[in-house]
Design an enzyme around this catalytic site. Structure first.
Site, PDB file in Angstrom:
ATOM      1  NE  ARG A  65     -20.619 -24.439  47.949  1.00  0.00           N
ATOM      2  CZ  ARG A  65     -19.723 -25.485  48.174  1.00  0.00           C
ATOM      3  NH1 ARG A  65     -18.534 -25.249  48.772  1.00  0.00           N
ATOM      4  NH2 ARG A  65     -19.886 -26.778  47.707  1.00  0.00           N
TER       5      ARG A  65
ATOM      6  NE  ARG B  35     -15.361 -24.111  52.585  1.00  0.00           N
ATOM      7  CZ  ARG B  35     -14.925 -25.148  51.880  1.00  0.00           C
ATOM      8  NH1 ARG B  35     -13.977 -26.129  52.492  1.00  0.00           N
ATOM      9  NH2 ARG B  35     -15.065 -25.204  50.546  1.00  0.00           N
TER      10      ARG B  35
ATOM     11  NE  ARG C 250     -17.360 -26.475  59.253  1.00  0.00           N
ATOM     12  CZ  ARG C 250     -17.007 -27.572  59.856  1.00  0.00           C
ATOM     13  NH1 ARG C 250     -16.572 -27.751  61.056  1.00  0.00           N
ATOM     14  NH2 ARG C 250     -16.487 -28.436  59.130  1.00  0.00           N
TER      15      ARG C 250
ATOM     16  CG  ASP D 148     -23.713 -29.726  50.816  1.00  0.00           C
ATOM     17  OD1 ASP D 148     -22.770 -28.881  50.776  1.00  0.00           O
ATOM     18  OD2 ASP D 148     -23.672 -30.847  50.422  1.00  0.00           O
TER      19      ASP D 148
ATOM     20  CE1 TYR E 165     -18.981 -35.213  46.336  1.00  0.00           C
ATOM     21  CE2 TYR E 165     -20.751 -34.330  45.320  1.00  0.00           C
ATOM     22  CZ  TYR E 165     -19.895 -34.089  45.741  1.00  0.00           C
ATOM     23  OH  TYR E 165     -19.208 -32.915  45.410  1.00  0.00           O
TER      24      TYR E 165
HETATM   25  O1  1CP Z   1     -23.425 -19.958  49.196  1.00  0.00           O
HETATM   26  C1  1CP Z   1     -23.949 -20.979  48.819  1.00  0.00           C
HETATM   27  O2  1CP Z   1     -23.873 -21.179  47.755  1.00  0.00           O
HETATM   28  C2  1CP Z   1     -24.927 -21.741  49.862  1.00  0.00           C
HETATM   29  C3  1CP Z   1     -24.119 -22.945  50.382  1.00  0.00           C
HETATM   30  C4  1CP Z   1     -23.686 -24.097  49.497  1.00  0.00           C
HETATM   31  C5  1CP Z   1     -24.142 -24.788  48.328  1.00  0.00           C
HETATM   32  C6  1CP Z   1     -25.039 -24.031  47.168  1.00  0.00           C
HETATM   33  C7  1CP Z   1     -23.002 -25.377  50.176  1.00  0.00           C
HETATM   34  C8  1CP Z   1     -22.454 -24.921  51.566  1.00  0.00           C
HETATM   35  N1  1CP Z   1     -22.994 -26.124  49.562  1.00  0.00           N
HETATM   36  C9  1CP Z   1     -23.385 -26.120  48.354  1.00  0.00           C
HETATM   37  C10 1CP Z   1     -23.883 -26.844  47.162  1.00  0.00           C
HETATM   38  C11 1CP Z   1     -22.765 -28.058  46.946  1.00  0.00           C
HETATM   39  N2  1CP Z   1     -22.477 -29.155  47.847  1.00  0.00           N
HETATM   40  C12 1CP Z   1     -22.443 -28.303  45.672  1.00  0.00           C
HETATM   41  C13 1CP Z   1     -22.617 -27.830  44.440  1.00  0.00           C
HETATM   42  C14 1CP Z   1     -22.213 -26.470  44.338  1.00  0.00           C
HETATM   43  C15 1CP Z   1     -20.633 -26.509  44.052  1.00  0.00           C
HETATM   44  O3  1CP Z   1     -20.201 -27.162  43.125  1.00  0.00           O
HETATM   45  O4  1CP Z   1     -19.974 -25.979  44.709  1.00  0.00           O
HETATM   46  C16 1CP Z   1     -21.640 -29.484  45.866  1.00  0.00           C
HETATM   47  C17 1CP Z   1     -20.755 -30.275  44.593  1.00  0.00           C
HETATM   48  C18 1CP Z   1     -21.555 -29.862  47.198  1.00  0.00           C
HETATM   49  C19 1CP Z   1     -20.801 -30.907  47.713  1.00  0.00           C
HETATM   50  C20 1CP Z   1     -19.882 -30.370  48.941  1.00  0.00           C
HETATM   51  N3  1CP Z   1     -20.345 -30.045  50.015  1.00  0.00           N
HETATM   52  C21 1CP Z   1     -18.541 -29.949  48.756  1.00  0.00           C
HETATM   53  C22 1CP Z   1     -17.701 -30.443  47.478  1.00  0.00           C
HETATM   54  C23 1CP Z   1     -16.783 -31.752  47.633  1.00  0.00           C
HETATM   55  C24 1CP Z   1     -16.307 -32.005  46.200  1.00  0.00           C
HETATM   56  O5  1CP Z   1     -16.957 -32.907  45.782  1.00  0.00           O
HETATM   57  O6  1CP Z   1     -15.204 -31.619  45.944  1.00  0.00           O
HETATM   58  C25 1CP Z   1     -18.098 -29.472  49.864  1.00  0.00           C
HETATM   59  C26 1CP Z   1     -16.656 -29.110  50.319  1.00  0.00           C
HETATM   60  C27 1CP Z   1     -19.105 -29.453  50.775  1.00  0.00           C
HETATM   61  C28 1CP Z   1     -19.265 -28.864  52.199  1.00  0.00           C
HETATM   62  C29 1CP Z   1     -19.748 -27.648  52.077  1.00  0.00           C
HETATM   63  N4  1CP Z   1     -20.912 -26.755  51.559  1.00  0.00           N
HETATM   64  C30 1CP Z   1     -21.334 -25.757  51.962  1.00  0.00           C
HETATM   65  C31 1CP Z   1     -20.020 -25.443  52.725  1.00  0.00           C
HETATM   66  C32 1CP Z   1     -19.899 -23.851  53.207  1.00  0.00           C
HETATM   67  C33 1CP Z   1     -19.254 -26.421  53.016  1.00  0.00           C
HETATM   68  C34 1CP Z   1     -17.852 -26.463  53.614  1.00  0.00           C
HETATM   69  C35 1CP Z   1     -18.115 -27.052  54.944  1.00  0.00           C
HETATM   70  C36 1CP Z   1     -17.248 -26.948  55.935  1.00  0.00           C
HETATM   71  O7  1CP Z   1     -17.338 -25.720  56.626  1.00  0.00           O
HETATM   72  O8  1CP Z   1     -16.426 -27.489  56.106  1.00  0.00           O
END
Ligand code: 1CP
Length: 349
Positions: free
Chosen positions: A25, A29, A38, A74, A150
């Site tokens: 990540r 954010r 955003r 994502d 999911y």
């Molecule tokens: O920098 C990086 O790592 C690349 C960006 C990235 C990655 C690898 C994003 C951007 N998402 C992911 C993978 C992802 N998405 C995972 C696996 C990694 C982890 O566990 O953190 C998972 C479980 C998700 C699902 C997801 N997407 C969540 C988690 C929800 C939960 O179940 O708790 C969330 C909050 C997102 C949205 C998301 N994805 C990425 C960002 C920057 C965001 C936030 C979106 C926003 O700006 O509101």
């Protein structure tokens, strides 16, 4: 031609200078530039815009000095063209309009045709690789279990009730879901590799919800199949899970070349238990980045000392960078890891 990179060398256990570091990540954010964009666009608009993908992916390399970039995307993105109607909501995550519960729900899914379905992503990968060369780009996908959680629950979950019920009560449907997602994961990652990513990570963030027996029976065969198909392309393959201490011996059996660990385990102990063939990545608690520098540095030093001299070690966090993290602290942390000189270590590896 790309130059060599200490991240890739460490994945293969080849000699290199300094400990490589990148952050899960790191594209997201906590970045002021991300938050500004955003305010104007939804997450999905951003994740499908070539300009945004390239910029948000490259910034951590340029601003923090990390040894690898990870694609801004994502795990849900490939689900859209497969026919899953979903949104990504701020502070929540993915929300699925029609969760998959029955055989008929699965019948509506189409196979992923990555380059036709998501051309923006593959054009972005090519641009990113040119811009950050010789620093490598890591591609990624969600693992079938985490994606399925999911799709079946309809969003983030605490107890995974519907997911586990399907796994136990409808094993044939569960198997179909796993195979369908595995095919999508492999074709998405193969396409990412064709367009230039130099390593791939599979995120199984919620796998720690399963018992050892359930993992072995309901997930391991699919993961073995995925890594065997990926390893034919000779790029490092990384498998990440959280809460997965009890599963690590089975996660090793998947054939992944690198295991990415959360903060609940001791890296040195895992090294001892699993042996020397795999690279290990991790595992600082991301909450430490919300503490003072002194507290953070003490913990980092302990991690680095415990893995000093291990050619198959990559520094990372145990899970993603939290939104309130100060980018300056991340930058200082990268410098500290790169400047680290091992003292004596008592691990003997
Ligand atoms: O920098 C990086 O790592 C690349 C960006 C990235 C990655 C690898 C994003 C951007 N998402 C992911 C993978 C992802 N998405 C995972 C696996 C990694 C982890 O566990 O953190 C998972 C479980 C998700 C699902 C997801 N997407 C969540 C988690 C929800 C939960 O179940 O708790 C969330 C909050 C997102 C949205 C998301 N994805 C990425 C960002 C920057 C965001 C936030 C979106 C926003 O700006 O509101």
């Amino acid at each position: 031609m790309r130059g060599s990179s200490r991240f890739i060398e460490a994945c293969w256990g080849k000699p290199h200078n300094g400990i490589p570091v990148w952050f899960m990540r790191q594209a997201g954010r906590y970045q002021p530039a991300y938050r500004q964009l955003r305010e104007r666009y939804s997450f999905l608009e951003m994740a499908l815009s070539e300009k945004v993908i390239v910029d948000v992916t490259c910034r951590p390399v340029e601003e923090l000095g990390v040894d690898a970039a990870i694609l801004f995307s994502d795990i849900m993105i490939p689900m859209g063209p497969m026919g899953i109607d979903f949104d990504i909501q701020e502070h929540k995550g993915p929300v699925i309009a029609h969760p998959i519960r029955r055989v008929q729900d699965l019948k509506h899914l189409k196979p992923l045709r990555p380059e036709d379905d998501l051309p923006e992503i593959f054009r972005s990968i090519e641009q990113i690789c040119r811009r950050i060369d010789p620093i490598p780009l890591i591609g990624f996908a969600g693992a079938p279990f985490t994606l399925a959680s999911y799709l079946i629950e309809g969003g983030p979950s605490k107890n995974y009730i519907e997911t586990k019920k399907m796994m136990w009560e409808q094993p044939e449907l569960w198997h179909e879901v796993m195979i369908t997602l595995a095919d999508a994961v492999v074709s998405h990652l193969h396409a990412q590799i064709r367009h230039g990513v130099q390593a791939v990570q599979i995120f199984d963030s919620w796998i720690g919800a399963l018992s050892v027996e359930d993992f072995e029976y309901a997930v391991l065969p699919t993961m073995k199949e995925i890594f065997s198909r990926l390893n034919r392309l000779h790029v490092p393959t990384i498998y990440f899970g959280t809460g997965s201490a009890a599963l690590l011996p089975l996660m090793k059996q998947t054939g992944a070349r690198v295991l990415s660990l959360d903060w609940r385990v001791s890296l040195a102990k895992v090294r001892q238990d699993l042996g020397n063939e795999m690279a290990l990545q991790g595992n600082m608690d991301p909450v430490l980045l919300l503490s003072s520098w002194d507290v953070l540095a003490r913990h980092v030093r302990r991690i680095l000392d415990s893995m000093a001299g291990d050619p198959r070690y990559i520094f990372n966090l145990g899970h993603g960078v939290l939104p309130n993290t100060n980018p300056e602290l991340l930058k200082r942390l990268v410098a500290m890891i790169h400047d680290y000189v091992p003292g004596t270590n008592d691990i003997g590896i």
